[in-house]
Design a protein around this motif. Structure first.
Motif, short mmCIF file in Angstrom:
data_model
loop_
_atom_site.label_atom_id
_atom_site.label_comp_id
_atom_site.label_asym_id
_atom_site.label_seq_id
_atom_site.Cartn_x
_atom_site.Cartn_y
_atom_site.Cartn_z
N GLN A 80 11.83 -4.76 1.54
CA GLN A 80 12.15 -3.65 0.66
C GLN A 80 10.86 -3.19 -0.02
O GLN A 80 10.07 -4.02 -0.47
N VAL A 81 10.67 -1.89 -0.04
CA VAL A 81 9.41 -1.34 -0.52
C VAL A 81 9.66 -0.38 -1.67
O VAL A 81 10.53 0.49 -1.57
N ALA A 82 8.93 -0.56 -2.76
CA ALA A 82 8.93 0.42 -3.84
C ALA A 82 7.63 1.20 -3.77
O ALA A 82 6.55 0.61 -3.61
N LEU A 83 7.73 2.51 -3.86
CA LEU A 83 6.53 3.34 -3.82
C LEU A 83 5.99 3.56 -5.23
O LEU A 83 6.69 3.36 -6.22
N ARG A 84 4.72 3.94 -5.29
CA ARG A 84 4.05 4.27 -6.55
C ARG A 84 4.84 5.35 -7.29
O ARG A 84 5.11 5.27 -8.46
N ASP A 85 5.18 6.40 -6.54
CA ASP A 85 6.03 7.45 -7.07
C ASP A 85 6.80 8.03 -5.91
O ASP A 85 6.55 7.65 -4.77
#
Lengths: 157, 172
Positions: A80-85
């Motif tokens: 699972q990846v969270a982006l900077r924005d």
């Protein structure tokens, strides 16, 4: 075997998916044979029904089914990846990278604490570790990731 | 020659030949791998086009494909269908925790999963929950129905947690 209806292309498509257009280990179970028995006289390769489904994009293509471990793709990981924005530019740059990395089998944008869910196939946990730290975590758009290790595949369609 | 010595020698030779033959059928070389990779992407490549991709001419490539089929390296071929047209556009990931993780409970769960058509993929997971399911339905309301009537009723399910896919970026 379920009863199927001639007129419904969806059933033909589902059948095509189930059986493939040829199953080399069981020639008699080939799609041609099954369709002939189930639909009475419908031929597959080159049949107007199948051709129509290929043409209108219902059937996207045909793939060989191979045991993934033969191609050094036996280890499944979910990341699972969270982006900077989540601006369009950031998402686009992430998406481009996803398409360029062959080990990423699927990628979905998801609800929840993270933005994307990746399915990744590698040879081993070690190989995955390299991919994660050297490629995925290095992407400028990526803020943080969490990994779920698959111990056993119960089902893939 | 002493009988037992001869026997040992002979069975050694036999073993050696058996190993050789086993090697011959089990070994996949780099060209085989390239063939499998190409056919995984497109199973309907002509033998000529496939040969060009892997650097072999038509006849040896055909022989190799037949061998890969006959020896079960290629399990079969399948059509890839457009999920939207199949009424399966909505993808959801469900984390499942079982109330009982004895091998009997796991087996009961696995068996039921294999029979459930909405479940596209199921993996047993290490970590905070037991299984990760990928579910395909038509839309959010059919998902809710599947969750309530099918997924939550799989054997030994204690708890589920869902996150929905809003967009498919890449899919096999």
């Amino acid at each position: 075997m379920e009863t199927l209806h001639h007129s419904e292309p969806m059933h033909i498509m589902r059948l095509a998916e189930w059986t493939g257009w040829i199953a080399p280990r069981e020639k008699r179970e080939s799609l041609t044979y099954k369709l002939r028995t189930l639909f009475g006289g419908v031929k597959t390769n080159g049949s107007p029904q199948i051709k129509r489904l290929e043409k209108d994009g219902s059937i996207l293509g045909y793939r060989a089914v191979v045991n993934p471990s033969l191609l050094d793709l036996g280890q499944v990981m979910f990341v699972q990846v969270a982006l900077r924005d989540t601006s369009k530019e950031t998402r686009d740059s992430f998406t481009r990278a996803v398409h360029a990395i062959g080990e990423i089998e699927t990628c979905h944008m998801i609800t929840g604490d993270f933005h994307y869910m990746l399915t990744i196939r590698t040879r081993s946990v070690d190989a995955f570790q390299g991919l994660l730290t050297e490629q995925i975590a290095q992407l400028p758009a990526v803020a943080r990731t969490t990994t779920i290790i698959a111990m056993k595949t119960i089902k893939t369609r | 020659m002493d009988h037992t010595v001869f026997q040992t020698f002979y069975s050694g030779i036999e073993q050696f030949i058996q190993n050789l033959m086993a090697d011959k059928t089990d070994i996949m070389d780099r060209a085989d791998r390239r063939i499998l990779t190409a056919l995984r992407a497109d199973a309907r490549l002509s033998m000529t086009a496939l040969g060009e991709q892997v650097g072999l001419s038509k006849s040896p490539v055909t022989t190799r494909v037949r061998r890969l089929e006959a020896e079960g390296f290629i399990l079969g071929y399948r059509a890839v269908l457009d999920p939207a047209k199949m009424g399966e556009a909505q993808v959801a990931f469900v984390q499942v925790t079982l109330g009982d993780t004895t091998s009997e409970a796991l087996e009961a769960f696995n068996t039921a999963v294999r029979k459930t058509s909405e479940i596209e993929a199921c993996h047993m997971i290490a970590g905070g929950f037991d299984y990760l399911l990928k579910i395909r339905t038509r839309d959010m309301s059919t998902y809710r129905k599947a969750l309530g009537e099918t997924i939550s009723r799989l054997p030994h399910v204690a708890q589920t947690s869902t996150f929905m896919a809003m967009e498919t970026v890449k899919e096999g």
